[in-house]
Scaffold this active site. Structure first.
Site, PDB file in Angstrom:
ATOM      1  N   ASP A 117       0.862  -1.195   0.000  1.00 25.67           N
ATOM      2  CA  ASP A 117       0.000   0.000   0.000  1.00 25.67           C
ATOM      3  C   ASP A 117       0.894   1.239   0.000  1.00 25.67           C
ATOM      4  O   ASP A 117       2.086   1.166   0.334  1.00 25.67           O
ATOM      5  CB  ASP A 117      -0.911   0.020   1.244  1.00 25.67           C
ATOM      6  CG  ASP A 117      -1.871   1.217   1.226  1.00 25.67           C
ATOM      7  OD1 ASP A 117      -2.513   1.436   0.188  1.00 25.67           O
ATOM      8  OD2 ASP A 117      -1.958   1.929   2.239  1.00 25.67           O
ATOM      9  N   CYS A 128      -4.217  -1.567  -2.252  1.00 23.54           N
ATOM     10  CA  CYS A 128      -4.392  -0.127  -2.425  1.00 23.54           C
ATOM     11  C   CYS A 128      -5.255   0.054  -3.671  1.00 23.54           C
ATOM     12  O   CYS A 128      -4.883  -0.413  -4.760  1.00 23.54           O
ATOM     13  CB  CYS A 128      -3.021   0.518  -2.623  1.00 23.54           C
ATOM     14  SG  CYS A 128      -3.070   2.266  -3.040  1.00 23.54           S
ATOM     15  N   GLU A 159      -3.548   9.315   7.749  1.00 22.12           N
ATOM     16  CA  GLU A 159      -2.087   9.080   7.853  1.00 22.12           C
ATOM     17  C   GLU A 159      -1.483   9.932   8.977  1.00 22.12           C
ATOM     18  O   GLU A 159      -0.480   9.569   9.559  1.00 22.12           O
ATOM     19  CB  GLU A 159      -1.394   9.405   6.522  1.00 22.12           C
ATOM     20  CG  GLU A 159      -1.634   8.381   5.422  1.00 22.12           C
ATOM     21  CD  GLU A 159      -0.667   7.181   5.449  1.00 22.12           C
ATOM     22  OE1 GLU A 159       0.499   7.362   5.787  1.00 22.12           O
ATOM     23  OE2 GLU A 159      -1.127   6.060   5.136  1.00 22.12           O
ATOM     24  N   CYS A 202     -11.274   2.674  -0.492  1.00 19.35           N
ATOM     25  CA  CYS A 202      -9.886   3.026  -0.181  1.00 19.35           C
ATOM     26  C   CYS A 202      -9.556   2.275   1.089  1.00 19.35           C
ATOM     27  O   CYS A 202     -10.342   2.295   2.053  1.00 19.35           O
ATOM     28  CB  CYS A 202      -9.749   4.530   0.041  1.00 19.35           C
ATOM     29  SG  CYS A 202      -8.138   5.004   0.728  1.00 19.35           S
ATOM     30  N   HIS A 205      -7.656   2.796   3.432  1.00 21.77           N
ATOM     31  CA  HIS A 205      -7.494   3.604   4.650  1.00 21.77           C
ATOM     32  C   HIS A 205      -8.827   3.853   5.367  1.00 21.77           C
ATOM     33  O   HIS A 205      -8.851   4.095   6.570  1.00 21.77           O
ATOM     34  CB  HIS A 205      -6.924   4.985   4.307  1.00 21.77           C
ATOM     35  CG  HIS A 205      -5.454   5.009   4.058  1.00 21.77           C
ATOM     36  ND1 HIS A 205      -4.876   4.419   2.969  1.00 21.77           N
ATOM     37  CD2 HIS A 205      -4.435   5.577   4.763  1.00 21.77           C
ATOM     38  CE1 HIS A 205      -3.571   4.625   3.003  1.00 21.77           C
ATOM     39  NE2 HIS A 205      -3.279   5.328   4.084  1.00 21.77           N
TER      40      HIS A 205
HETATM   41  N1  DGL Z   1      -5.012   3.150   0.547  1.00 20.60           N
HETATM   42  C1  DGL Z   1      -5.032   3.666  -0.767  1.00 20.60           C
HETATM   43  C2  DGL Z   1      -6.264   3.195  -1.514  1.00 20.60           C
HETATM   44  O1  DGL Z   1      -6.822   2.179  -1.198  1.00 20.60           O
HETATM   45  C3  DGL Z   1      -4.915   5.142  -1.001  1.00 20.60           C
HETATM   46  C4  DGL Z   1      -4.007   5.926  -0.241  1.00 20.60           C
HETATM   47  C5  DGL Z   1      -3.379   7.070  -0.922  1.00 20.60           C
HETATM   48  O2  DGL Z   1      -4.017   8.018  -1.391  1.00 20.60           O
HETATM   49  O3  DGL Z   1      -2.172   6.989  -0.949  1.00 20.60           O
HETATM   50  O4  DGL Z   1      -6.647   3.849  -2.460  1.00 20.60           O
END
Ligand code: DGL
Length: 277
Positions: free
Chosen positions: A11, A74, A159, A193, A195
């Site tokens: 990721d 990701c 983050e 996403c 996150h």
């Molecule tokens: N975790 C990432 C996703 O699933 C995105 C994170 C980022 O913008 O770097 O898209």
């Protein structure tokens, strides 16, 4: 020292740990190597070329570490880099190795969650603009109405450990309201996403209890289990000692503290240099 041929999990930062956690629950016997490209996160607001370049560098690094299979945990990397890596790079650099993403497995099942046949997708700008979800979901559920909303502030908030703060409320309300205004029939919201599960309590509070939130961890884990069953030639090359190693391109001390929140357990990571290894 055991032979270590782990499944690679990648990721841009910490988000993939929500996926790795689910994968490890379903497939505890395998070894895993996690890499967070924290030094270059976020990917969600970067160009196609940049996300592709960074993701390919990560994939090549995983291959050098002995991985036969890499999961791009990701959505942004899956949306912007996976297809090119699978079609153009793999045949050239490692024809027998495999790279999988998170968008296809999610698209394969998401239609089953909705009664109203209207789902909302919350994701990074990169994922939304790629239209990968519209395209992939359209293959499996052509009658499903898919409405997207990009949430560019959410990954930086998460983050930076601000996802529980009052400041996060503003941005969560803004995007959830916008999404639901675009289509009032939405009964299911996909967190597109990796996150975003950390914001789930706030998203739920704004969306209301009639709307179902879907995170990807379990979906991706089950899909990977299925893939390994169907591909014994790949599964047989991956070692199974139940070990996990965590690597980051930025500070290991920071990764250990913040990563533990995403993974739900303490973590000991090591900093690596992605390009020169
Ligand atoms: N975790 C990432 C996703 O699933 C995105 C994170 C980022 O913008 O770097 O898209």
């Amino acid at each position: 020292m055991h032979d270590f041929k782990p499944i690679g999990v990648f990721d841009s930062g910490y988000g993939g740990l929500t996926v790795l956690k689910a994968i490890q629950q379903v497939l505890p016997e395998y070894d895993y190597l996690y890499l967070g490209d924290n030094a270059r996160t976020p990917y969600g607001t970067r160009s196609f070329e940049t996300v592709y370049k960074y993701t390919l560098e990560a994939v090549e690094w995983f291959f050098k570490q002995g991985c036969e299979l890499v999961v791009l945990a990701c959505n942004t990397a899956s949306a912007k880099a996976l297809r090119t890596i699978q079609q153009k790079d793999l045949p050239r650099i490692a024809p027998y190795k495999r790279v999988l993403g998170v968008i296809r497995p999610t698209a394969e099942v998401i239609g089953h969650y909705s009664h109203s046949k209207s789902i909302g997708v919350l994701a990074t700008t990169g994922t939304v603009e790629s239209e990968s979800y519209l395209l992939e979901i359209g293959h499996f559920f052509p009658d499903l109405q898919v409405t997207q909303e990009a949430c560019p502030m959410w990954v930086p908030l998460i983050e930076n450990g601000e996802h529980l703060s009052g400041g996060a409320d503003y941005f969560v309300q803004q995007h959830v309201h916008r999404l639901l205004q675009k289509n009032e029939a939405i009964d299911t919201i996909l967190l597109g996403c990796t996150h975003y599960p950390l914001l789930a309590p706030k998203i739920e509070a704004v969306a209301g209890e009639d709307i179902k939130l879907v995170s990807q961890g379990e979906i991706v884990a089950k899909s990977l289990q299925n893939y390994l069953e169907r591909h014994p030639e790949i599964a047989g090359l991956c070692t199974k000692n139940g070990h996990i190693q965590f690597k980051t391109t930025d500070s290991a001390a920071d990764f250990d503290i913040k990563g533990a929140i995403f993974f739900g357990k303490s973590i000991q990571s090591e900093q690596i240099n992605l390009v020169d290894n």
